[in-house]
Design an enzyme around this catalytic site. Structure first.
Site, PDB file in Angstrom:
ATOM      1  N   ARG A  51      69.340  22.589  17.460  1.00 21.05           N
ATOM      2  CA  ARG A  51      67.838  23.006  16.691  1.00 21.05           C
ATOM      3  C   ARG A  51      67.149  21.696  16.633  1.00 21.05           C
ATOM      4  O   ARG A  51      65.981  21.829  16.831  1.00 21.05           O
ATOM      5  CB  ARG A  51      67.961  23.846  15.692  1.00 21.05           C
ATOM      6  CG  ARG A  51      66.666  23.926  14.994  1.00 21.05           C
ATOM      7  CD  ARG A  51      66.510  24.940  13.901  1.00 21.05           C
ATOM      8  NE  ARG A  51      67.898  24.982  12.959  1.00 21.05           N
ATOM      9  CZ  ARG A  51      67.977  24.365  11.952  1.00 21.05           C
ATOM     10  NH1 ARG A  51      67.144  23.253  11.594  1.00 21.05           N
ATOM     11  NH2 ARG A  51      69.031  24.421  11.165  1.00 21.05           N
ATOM     12  N   TYR A 105      42.463  28.513  23.774  1.00 22.07           N
ATOM     13  CA  TYR A 105      43.295  29.806  24.055  1.00 22.07           C
ATOM     14  C   TYR A 105      43.380  30.798  22.694  1.00 22.07           C
ATOM     15  O   TYR A 105      43.509  30.143  21.691  1.00 22.07           O
ATOM     16  CB  TYR A 105      44.906  29.338  24.225  1.00 22.07           C
ATOM     17  CG  TYR A 105      45.886  30.235  24.240  1.00 22.07           C
ATOM     18  CD1 TYR A 105      45.759  31.276  25.118  1.00 22.07           C
ATOM     19  CD2 TYR A 105      47.041  30.349  23.475  1.00 22.07           C
ATOM     20  CE1 TYR A 105      46.893  32.220  25.321  1.00 22.07           C
ATOM     21  CE2 TYR A 105      47.686  31.327  23.429  1.00 22.07           C
ATOM     22  CZ  TYR A 105      47.872  32.295  24.519  1.00 22.07           C
ATOM     23  OH  TYR A 105      48.774  33.220  24.453  1.00 22.07           O
ATOM     24  N   ASP A 176      45.136  20.120  24.671  1.00 21.72           N
ATOM     25  CA  ASP A 176      45.896  21.119  25.447  1.00 21.72           C
ATOM     26  C   ASP A 176      45.557  21.175  26.963  1.00 21.72           C
ATOM     27  O   ASP A 176      44.484  21.401  27.396  1.00 21.72           O
ATOM     28  CB  ASP A 176      45.494  22.575  24.869  1.00 21.72           C
ATOM     29  CG  ASP A 176      46.645  23.579  25.618  1.00 21.72           C
ATOM     30  OD1 ASP A 176      46.831  23.314  26.581  1.00 21.72           O
ATOM     31  OD2 ASP A 176      46.682  24.578  25.131  1.00 21.72           O
ATOM     32  N   LYS A 201      53.581  27.501  31.995  1.00 19.48           N
ATOM     33  CA  LYS A 201      52.615  28.005  33.125  1.00 19.48           C
ATOM     34  C   LYS A 201      52.917  26.886  34.286  1.00 19.48           C
ATOM     35  O   LYS A 201      54.220  27.063  35.007  1.00 19.48           O
ATOM     36  CB  LYS A 201      51.102  27.663  32.515  1.00 19.48           C
ATOM     37  CG  LYS A 201      51.017  28.457  31.273  1.00 19.48           C
ATOM     38  CD  LYS A 201      50.888  29.926  31.526  1.00 19.48           C
ATOM     39  CE  LYS A 201      50.516  30.846  30.553  1.00 19.48           C
ATOM     40  NZ  LYS A 201      51.052  30.511  29.231  1.00 19.48           N
TER      41      LYS A 201
HETATM   42  N1  PLP Z   1      47.699  27.074  25.883  1.00 17.43           N
HETATM   43  C1  PLP Z   1      46.956  27.635  26.685  1.00 17.43           C
HETATM   44  C2  PLP Z   1      45.902  26.861  27.473  1.00 17.43           C
HETATM   45  C3  PLP Z   1      47.724  28.839  27.161  1.00 17.43           C
HETATM   46  O1  PLP Z   1      46.896  29.586  28.356  1.00 17.43           O
HETATM   47  C4  PLP Z   1      48.696  29.482  26.473  1.00 17.43           C
HETATM   48  C5  PLP Z   1      49.655  30.717  26.882  1.00 17.43           C
HETATM   49  O2  PLP Z   1      48.909  31.411  27.758  1.00 17.43           O
HETATM   50  C6  PLP Z   1      49.127  28.747  25.318  1.00 17.43           C
HETATM   51  C7  PLP Z   1      48.644  27.433  25.275  1.00 17.43           C
HETATM   52  C8  PLP Z   1      50.523  29.224  24.593  1.00 17.43           C
HETATM   53  O3  PLP Z   1      51.410  29.057  25.461  1.00 17.43           O
HETATM   54  P1  PLP Z   1      52.963  29.965  25.423  1.00 17.43           P
HETATM   55  O4  PLP Z   1      52.546  31.297  25.812  1.00 17.43           O
HETATM   56  O5  PLP Z   1      53.848  29.181  26.153  1.00 17.43           O
HETATM   57  O6  PLP Z   1      53.392  29.937  24.026  1.00 17.43           O
END
Ligand code: PLP
Length: 386
Positions: A51, A105, A176, A201
């Site tokens: 962890r 997001y 992000d 992704k």
């Molecule tokens: N940031 C973006 C731009 C995303 O498209 C996503 C998920 O679709 C996330 C963060 C969240 O990631 P996770 O689904 O791996 O937790």
């Protein structure tokens, strides 16, 4: 003596973890499938329990992310949201304020809007098109948070003026970069302090794992890991290894994603059944010039478009696809298509969606690395059914 030339992203994606096997050791880093490690005499405490971090599998991938981003340190966690949440918790405390882009997001936006206020941290959202960032900052502001390219309209937010503001006010600039990847853009070169990814992704790249990544200054990453120890969104060794395997081909996959997306955007742009196409590589995209400056590794693998005839026409189009899967998510080798009105923007009224540039009929396509002619053939056939 001149400065050492920076290695390219293809090399970093393979060698960025610093793994140099001695004779007889495996070329591929092993999966250390163990929850606990021998020790406990007060030395090397971090490596005692998975962890906290798993050595070498998880820690090596963290180093690789840092190399790819050109940052001091990096870490991988159990999901993109795990990385985002732990970073925001690490950087703020009760009474603090965040300035964030309104194009985020959905789960990130809800975390800022609903979860952080329960911990005494508030957020002011700024429409990046209006750009009133400076006016939104307060004495208690600690960080500026944004995404680029944005989902699903693929707008490009310029980090440079934000970096200047952050520097003037002593704030952290956090981005992000899930849609950008370290191959298309290196946010650190434009003044971003901390970079986040849903590694689910493009970094993983095969739609077979959930993971997150963060890169930034050593002290910040240390605090993110401290949060990870408390809240527990650590990555398990199998997934960290699978993520590393995916990252090895990141640069070549991105080349193909970009080439296919450009071809698909051109095809859709010329098609009678399509109202409009949003792709940062098209001269018609509102942020095309900015994208050319920032996305030095290519315009990306995401293409959005509006099918003439609204939601029903988009439904008919999606049902007629034979190769491209209808599914949320993005960044995998296979092409995926979705309608934001059913996914990321499902809770928003049609009128508000229209205002956001997402009318009914809006489709988001994550262009995979299949053969270009087959993708275009599938799109052409399905558009013929609209
Ligand atoms: N940031 C973006 C731009 C995303 O498209 C996503 C998920 O679709 C996330 C963060 C969240 O990631 P996770 O689904 O791996 O937790």
């Amino acid at each position: 003596m001149g400065r050492r030339r920076r290695r390219g992203p293809s090399t970093d994606a393979i060698h960025g973890d610093g793994h140099r096997p001695s004779p007889g050791e495996p070329i591929v880093p092993p999966i250390v499938q163990s929850s606990t490690f021998a020790g406990g005499f007060g030395r090397n405490e971090e490596l005692l329990y998975t962890r906290y971090g798993n050595n070498p599998t998880q820690t090596a991938v963290g180093r690789k992310i840092a190399e790819l981003e050109g940052m001091e340190a990096g870490a991988v966690l159990g999901s993109g949201m795990g990385a985002i949440a732990m970073t925001l918790l690490a950087l703020t405390t009760r009474g603090d304020h965040i300035v964030a882009s309104s194009h985020l997001y959905g789960a990130t936006r809800r975390f800022l809007e609903e979860e952080l206020p329960r911990r005494g941290v508030t957020t002011t959202f700024v429409d990046p098109e209006r750009g009133a960032w400076r006016r939104a900052t307060r004495k208690s502001t600690r960080l500026i948070y944004f995404e680029t390219p944005t989902n699903p309209t693929l707008q490009i937010v310029d980090p440079r003026p934000l970096a200047q503001l952050a520097q003037e006010r002593g704030l952290m600039l956090v981005m992000d970069a899930t849609f950008a990847t370290p191959v298309l853009m290196r946010p650190g070169e434009f003044g971003v302090d901390v970079v986040l990814h849903s590694a689910t992704k493009y970094l993983g790249g095969h739609s077979d794992l959930i993971a997150g990544a963060v890169a930034g200054p050593t002290d910040v990453i240390g605090e993110v890991i401290a949060m990870m120890r408390y809240y527990g969104p650590s990555i398990d060794p199998q997934t960290a290894w699978l993520l590393d395997r995916g990252i090895r081909t990141l640069a070549v996959r991105m080349e193909r994603h970009v080439a296919n997306a450009a071809a698909v955007a051109d095809f859709l742009d010329a098609h009678d059944a399509i109202d409009s196409v949003l792709y940062p590589g098209l001269a018609s995209h509102p942020d095309h010039a900015l994208a050319a400056e920032l996305l030095t590794g290519g315009f990306g693998g995401m293409v959005s478009f509006v099918v003439k005839g609204g939601g029903d026409a988009a439904d008919r189009f999606m049902r007629a696809l034979k190769l491209i899967h209808v599914a949320p998510s993005l960044g995998g080798v296979e092409s995926l298509v979705s309608q934001p009105r059913f996914t990321s923007h499902a809770g928003i009224s049609p009128a508000r969606r229209e205002e956001l540039g997402i009318p009914d009929g809006f489709v988001r396509l994550s262009v995979g690395i299949e053969d270009e002619a087959d993708l275009i053939g599938d799109l052409e056939r399905a558009l013929g059914r609209v």
